[in-house]
Design a protein around this motif. Structure first.
Motif, PDB file in Angstrom:
ATOM      1  N   ASP A 258      14.343   4.906  33.494  1.00 60.30           N
ATOM      2  CA  ASP A 258      13.828   4.235  32.055  1.00 60.30           C
ATOM      3  C   ASP A 258      13.630   5.376  31.001  1.00 60.30           C
ATOM      4  N   ARG A 259      13.898   4.957  29.741  1.00 64.17           N
ATOM      5  CA  ARG A 259      13.755   5.976  28.732  1.00 64.17           C
ATOM      6  C   ARG A 259      12.582   5.397  28.051  1.00 64.17           C
ATOM      7  N   VAL A 260      11.376   6.277  27.717  1.00 60.28           N
ATOM      8  CA  VAL A 260      10.170   5.883  27.065  1.00 60.28           C
ATOM      9  C   VAL A 260      10.043   6.866  25.784  1.00 60.28           C
ATOM     10  N   ASN A 261       9.224   6.396  25.067  1.00 60.33           N
ATOM     11  CA  ASN A 261       8.819   7.177  23.488  1.00 60.33           C
ATOM     12  C   ASN A 261       7.378   7.772  24.063  1.00 60.33           C
ATOM     13  N   VAL A 262       6.969   8.598  22.881  1.00 63.87           N
ATOM     14  CA  VAL A 262       5.529   9.177  23.123  1.00 63.87           C
ATOM     15  C   VAL A 262       4.563   7.827  23.023  1.00 63.87           C
ATOM     16  N   GLY A 263       3.768   7.795  23.891  1.00 62.91           N
ATOM     17  CA  GLY A 263       2.694   6.721  23.644  1.00 62.91           C
ATOM     18  C   GLY A 263       2.975   5.610  24.505  1.00 62.91           C
ATOM     19  N   ASP A 264       4.127   5.505  24.963  1.00 65.81           N
ATOM     20  CA  ASP A 264       4.579   4.150  25.804  1.00 65.81           C
ATOM     21  C   ASP A 264       3.766   4.064  26.947  1.00 65.81           C
ATOM     22  N   PRO A 265       3.239   2.927  27.723  1.00 69.04           N
ATOM     23  CA  PRO A 265       2.412   2.765  28.678  1.00 69.04           C
ATOM     24  C   PRO A 265       3.354   3.094  30.005  1.00 69.04           C
ATOM     25  N   LEU A 266       2.750   3.842  30.935  1.00 69.63           N
ATOM     26  CA  LEU A 266       3.650   4.138  31.988  1.00 69.63           C
ATOM     27  C   LEU A 266       2.979   3.694  33.135  1.00 69.63           C
ATOM     28  N   MET A 267       1.485   3.598  33.447  1.00 71.07           N
ATOM     29  CA  MET A 267       1.066   3.099  34.502  1.00 71.07           C
ATOM     30  C   MET A 267      -0.495   2.609  34.025  1.00 71.07           C
ATOM     31  N   VAL A 268      -1.261   1.751  34.781  1.00 73.63           N
ATOM     32  CA  VAL A 268      -2.579   1.354  34.813  1.00 73.63           C
ATOM     33  C   VAL A 268      -3.237   1.774  35.818  1.00 73.63           C
ATOM     34  N   MET A 269      -4.185   2.503  35.725  1.00 75.51           N
ATOM     35  CA  MET A 269      -5.344   2.806  36.775  1.00 75.51           C
ATOM     36  C   MET A 269      -6.656   2.231  36.652  1.00 75.51           C
ATOM     37  N   ILE A 270      -6.921   1.893  37.875  1.00 76.01           N
ATOM     38  CA  ILE A 270      -8.646   1.360  37.998  1.00 76.01           C
ATOM     39  C   ILE A 270      -9.418   2.615  38.589  1.00 76.01           C
ATOM     40  N   ALA A 271     -10.420   3.085  37.842  1.00 75.00           N
ATOM     41  CA  ALA A 271     -11.299   4.188  38.335  1.00 75.00           C
ATOM     42  C   ALA A 271     -12.579   3.725  37.790  1.00 75.00           C
ATOM     43  N   MET A 272     -13.626   3.858  38.580  1.00 73.04           N
ATOM     44  CA  MET A 272     -15.099   3.930  38.492  1.00 73.04           C
ATOM     45  C   MET A 272     -15.083   2.542  37.420  1.00 73.04           C
ATOM     46  N   LYS A 273     -14.611   1.502  38.056  1.00 77.98           N
ATOM     47  CA  LYS A 273     -14.867  -0.055  37.436  1.00 77.98           C
ATOM     48  C   LYS A 273     -14.287  -0.031  36.114  1.00 77.98           C
ATOM     49  N   MET A 274     -13.389   0.934  35.754  1.00 72.74           N
ATOM     50  CA  MET A 274     -12.850   0.974  34.316  1.00 72.74           C
ATOM     51  C   MET A 274     -11.072   0.890  34.596  1.00 72.74           C
ATOM     52  N   GLU A 275     -10.726   0.232  33.565  1.00 72.12           N
ATOM     53  CA  GLU A 275      -9.028   0.212  33.398  1.00 72.12           C
ATOM     54  C   GLU A 275      -8.683   1.413  32.441  1.00 72.12           C
ATOM     55  N   HIS A 276      -7.652   2.202  32.837  1.00 74.21           N
ATOM     56  CA  HIS A 276      -7.247   3.061  32.011  1.00 74.21           C
ATOM     57  C   HIS A 276      -5.649   2.983  31.981  1.00 74.21           C
ATOM     58  N   THR A 277      -5.151   3.043  30.654  1.00 72.01           N
ATOM     59  CA  THR A 277      -3.653   3.081  30.686  1.00 72.01           C
ATOM     60  C   THR A 277      -3.107   4.402  30.434  1.00 72.01           C
ATOM     61  N   ILE A 278      -2.161   4.726  31.335  1.00 77.66           N
ATOM     62  CA  ILE A 278      -1.669   6.154  31.240  1.00 77.66           C
ATOM     63  C   ILE A 278      -0.452   6.081  30.411  1.00 77.66           C
ATOM     64  N   ARG A 279      -0.177   6.954  29.093  1.00 78.64           N
ATOM     65  CA  ARG A 279       0.722   6.775  28.298  1.00 78.64           C
ATOM     66  C   ARG A 279       1.710   8.060  28.481  1.00 78.64           C
ATOM     67  N   ALA A 280       3.021   8.058  27.868  1.00 78.86           N
ATOM     68  CA  ALA A 280       3.848   8.851  28.090  1.00 78.86           C
ATOM     69  C   ALA A 280       3.464  10.112  27.044  1.00 78.86           C
ATOM     70  N   PRO A 281       3.179  11.363  27.400  1.00 82.35           N
ATOM     71  CA  PRO A 281       2.929  12.517  26.631  1.00 82.35           C
ATOM     72  C   PRO A 281       4.118  12.938  25.735  1.00 82.35           C
ATOM     73  N   LYS A 282       5.296  12.551  25.975  1.00 81.54           N
ATOM     74  CA  LYS A 282       6.609  12.959  25.274  1.00 81.54           C
ATOM     75  C   LYS A 282       7.789  11.694  25.185  1.00 81.54           C
ATOM     76  N   SER A 283       8.550  11.690  24.661  1.00 80.23           N
ATOM     77  CA  SER A 283       9.775  10.994  24.697  1.00 80.23           C
ATOM     78  C   SER A 283      10.650  11.628  25.720  1.00 80.23           C
ATOM     79  N   GLY A 284      11.438  10.798  26.432  1.00 79.94           N
ATOM     80  CA  GLY A 284      12.332  11.426  27.715  1.00 79.94           C
ATOM     81  C   GLY A 284      12.742  10.177  28.457  1.00 79.94           C
ATOM     82  N   VAL A 285      13.240  10.602  29.505  1.00 79.06           N
ATOM     83  CA  VAL A 285      13.647   9.826  30.844  1.00 79.06           C
ATOM     84  C   VAL A 285      13.010  10.049  31.875  1.00 79.06           C
TER      85      VAL A 285
END
Length: 712
Positions: A655-682
């Motif tokens: 997959d090709r992604v741009n900066v800020g695109d969501p990559l994964m969703v993590m659940i930790a300490m009763k919270m949801e966190h969206t992990i986003r692309a730190p840079k554009s690339g493949v």
């Protein structure tokens, strides 16, 4: 015993009583034995609230039963209980949220009642009903009240019929994306998206425009499913810059209901409270009475029994509107106890056993002011990101009649990634708001933790802000004063660097002396760290790490045991010694004649100094080969901000992604966190699958960055 000030608008004088004297004066008997049918209570919870309930149970002669997961096998609440039973793996869905396991323990242990604490099963209608069917007292309201108040759409209809002011919105059955979005447009942005069974800030998102509505809706649904097993949503108009004011209510089975005044919980992050106070600042006697009466009206509308909280949104003109009712004991209940001289857990046990309320409305007197600061394992400078980890060092202010430390952890314990990141609640009382705030800040400076990031310094900054001191608080307080609360980081002063170096030198001397005392030649010059030289001074270079930069310090050992330290072009004359006080180490030092005594903690070549001005951290630099190893996991892609579970994987290899695109969703300490692309690339590789555990700083994906002339 704690002192309480009896005061009212009609009294010309103020008199101070201890809480026991106050209860005696009011005709409330102090407890020495069991409560009615309740001689053994199971606490269906963990951590701080479990310990809190156990303390009152022990005071009343009621035996306590704990339940624990694998992660809590050695937890403080397990050690405090009279009995403890294992109920499953760390995941709360398989342990603390599993009502069958909890009920099985209640029956097996012969418990007469179950206290649910807050969170977990505390507002679960089915659990309350199951307790009743099994002949076990549920220490809380009837299941019908939990159901009616737990479903926000239903509660709004009931409150409106009861004459309690409410905010309009959509509370309908049609839960399609299209209908909810259409209702949001009709209400007008910004809107609040709320889980109908929500609480504690879970399942809540703000949508500020039509373009981000669906993303916020889906995020709220995911979090609601995790927290409440229900993703039904309601939409309400979001009131800009409101105050969050709530009223503590209490009802019994004899038709009595009272209010114990209001708490202001406006200062929040992520829709969760971090500092609360009672009573609310700037609220007049007239408005206070209206708030209390509206809250009692709400409680009586559902035949409420036990402790509950009616939450209101208040605008700048002190108009207030019903928001929700929490059908349980609140995290911040201690501030209400401090200003009324009550023990609400004792009230819960008495009322659950069929007794009448210990006090009626005219007997409940407001005295003084109280603050509660929630101490969290989180990084305020990184969007308050929670973090798990060990409490390598933990020291607190000494509890006294005006200071409470509500906690479920000890030094050496681990703050688990599986549960809420709250470490403790610091609760203080003063004769008025200014005195209580002064006490709060004094105690925060004495709350010292090493091993993980905390919000203590942030709480000091927040509680010392002029607008907070003035009582000008809203739910937007933190973003409104962001620049003041999050100033650019400052390197430790030269004097602080010298104190850190002194601490290292004195620790080196102590260790050398220990070795010398056990050697065969205690007078050997090779076992001496005094720096003594014949006819000259010993000079030594030290390199220290201050955040992202290193500094070089030239240390000269003087014959009288003092030191001269040169930092850049500035010279400091330094003396001092380490002394033990109450189990803690204090550095009694003098730098250029200025004396101070910060608390000193040295762990893993890092010096932690805790003073009345806050905390400082100075380290010995990590060798280059170790620094390279520790930073390698982050190369080439996104990393886990904390230890947690991968809830959703949104990309795959290729997959090709741009900066800020969501990559994964993590659940930790009763919270949801969206992990986003730190840079554009493949995306070259995805290292984790859904449901797997990722440690903090683990590489989540291998991301090949686009070249400068690349593109899609």
């Amino acid at each position: 015993m704690s002192a309480v000030i009896l005061s009212s608008p009609t009294l010309q004088s103020v008199k101070i009583f201890t809480r026991n004297q106050l209860w005696t004066k009011r005709g409330v008997r102090l407890v020495s034995g069991g409560v009615g049918r309740i001689e053994k209570v199971l606490i269906a919870n963990r951590g701080e609230i479990a310990c809190r309930v156990m303390r009152t149970a022990k005071k009343m002669g009621v035996r306590s039963v704990a339940v624990y997961s694998d992660a809590d096998r050695d937890a403080m609440h397990v050690a405090m209980a009279d009995e403890a039973y294992h109920i499953g793996p760390p995941a709360s869905q398989q342990s603390y949220l599993c009502m069958e396991k909890v009920l099985d323990v209640a029956k097996k242990s012969g418990s007469h009642a179950v206290h649910p604490g807050y969170g977990f099963l505390s507002e679960n209608t089915e659990f309350a009903e199951a307790c009743k069917q099994n002949g076990i007292i549920f220490i809380g309201p009837p299941s019908s009240a939990i159901r009616d108040m737990g479903i926000k759409s239903t509660s709004k209809h009931i409150m409106s019929a009861a004459g309690v002011p409410i905010i309009g919105g959509y509370h309908g059955d049609d839960q399609s994306n299209e209908r909810l979005q259409a209702e949001a447009v009709k209400i007008g942005y910004p809107v609040m998206i709320k889980a109908v069974r929500g609480g504690g800030g879970k399942g809540m998102r703000i949508a500020r425009s039509d373009s981000d509505f669906l993303e916020q809706l889906e995020s709220a649904r995911r979090e609601a499913r995790k927290s409440f097993n229900d993703d039904v949503m309601l939409i309400e108009k979001f009131v800009e810059d409101p105050r969050h004011v709530e009223v503590q209510v209490f009802g019994d089975t004899h038709g009595n209901a009272v209010y114990l005044f209001e708490r202001d919980c406006s200062v929040q992050r992520r829709h969760q409270k971090i500092i609360e106070e009672a009573p609310g600042p700037g609220i007049s006697t007239e408005v206070r009475k209206k708030l209390g009466e509206a809250a009692v009206k709400a409680a009586k509308a559902v035949n409420y029994v036990g402790a509950g909280t009616v939450e209101f949104i208040m605008d700048a003109q002190h108009n207030f509107y019903f928001m929700e009712m929490n059908t349980r004991l609140q995290v911040e209940h201690p501030v209400s106890e401090m200003i009324t001289g009550t023990d609400l857990v004792e009230w819960q046990l008495r009322v659950a056993a069929g007794e009448r309320l210990p006090l009626l409305q005219n007997d409940i007197i407001l005295g003084g002011h109280s603050f509660e600061a929630r101490i969290y394992a989180e990084d305020p400078n990184n969007d308050f990101l929670p973090g798990a980890g060990p409490l390598l060092h933990l020291s607190t202010p000494a509890p006294d009649q005006h200071t409470r430390i509500e906690t479920g952890v000890r030094q050496g314990d681990e703050v688990s990634a599986h549960y809420d990141p709250m470490i403790a609640k610091l609760v203080v009382w003063g004769e008025d708001r200014a005195a209580a705030l002064k006490k709060l800040r004094y105690c925060l400076r004495q709350y010292n933790i090493v091993g993980l990031s905390t919000n203590i310094d942030f709480l000091l900054s927040l509680s010392g802000h002029p607008e907070f001191e003035a009582g000008n608080v809203t739910t937007s307080f933190i973003p409104q004063h962001y620049a003041d609360l999050f100033p650019a980081p400052r390197a430790p002063s030269g004097a602080t660097v010298c104190q850190a170096a002194l601490g290292l030198l004195l620790e080196e001397r102590r260790q050398t002396q220990n070795v010398t005392q056990t050697s065969t030649d205690p007078f050997s010059p090779f076992g001496c760290s005094s720096g003594w030289r014949l006819n000259t001074h010993f000079h030594r270079s030290m390199t220290l790490q201050l955040g992202d930069k290193t500094v070089d310090l030239l240390v000269t050992y003087k014959k009288d045991g003092s030191y001269t330290m040169q930092l850049d072009q500035e010279v400091f004359h330094v003396t001092g010694q380490v002394e033990m006080e109450g189990g803690a180490r204090f550095l009694h030092s003098s730098v250029n004649g200025a004396k101070s005594r910060p608390k000193l903690v040295i762990l893993d070549n890092t010096i932690h100094l805790f003073s009345t001005e806050g905390s400082s951290e100075v380290s010995l630099p990590l060798p280059k080969y170790l620094a390279a190893v520790s930073g390698s996991a982050a190369a080439g892609g996104a990393v886990a901000p904390m230890t947690g579970t991968i809830e959703k994987v949104l990309v795959k290899a290729g997959d090709r992604v741009n900066v800020g695109d969501p990559l994964m969703v993590m659940i930790a300490m009763k919270m949801e966190h969206t992990i986003r692309a730190p840079k554009s690339g493949v995306i070259r590789k995805v290292f984790f699958s859904e449901g797997s555990q990722a440690d903090r700083h683990a590489a989540l994906v291998d991301l090949e960055e686009d070249s400068e002339d690349g593109g899609q």
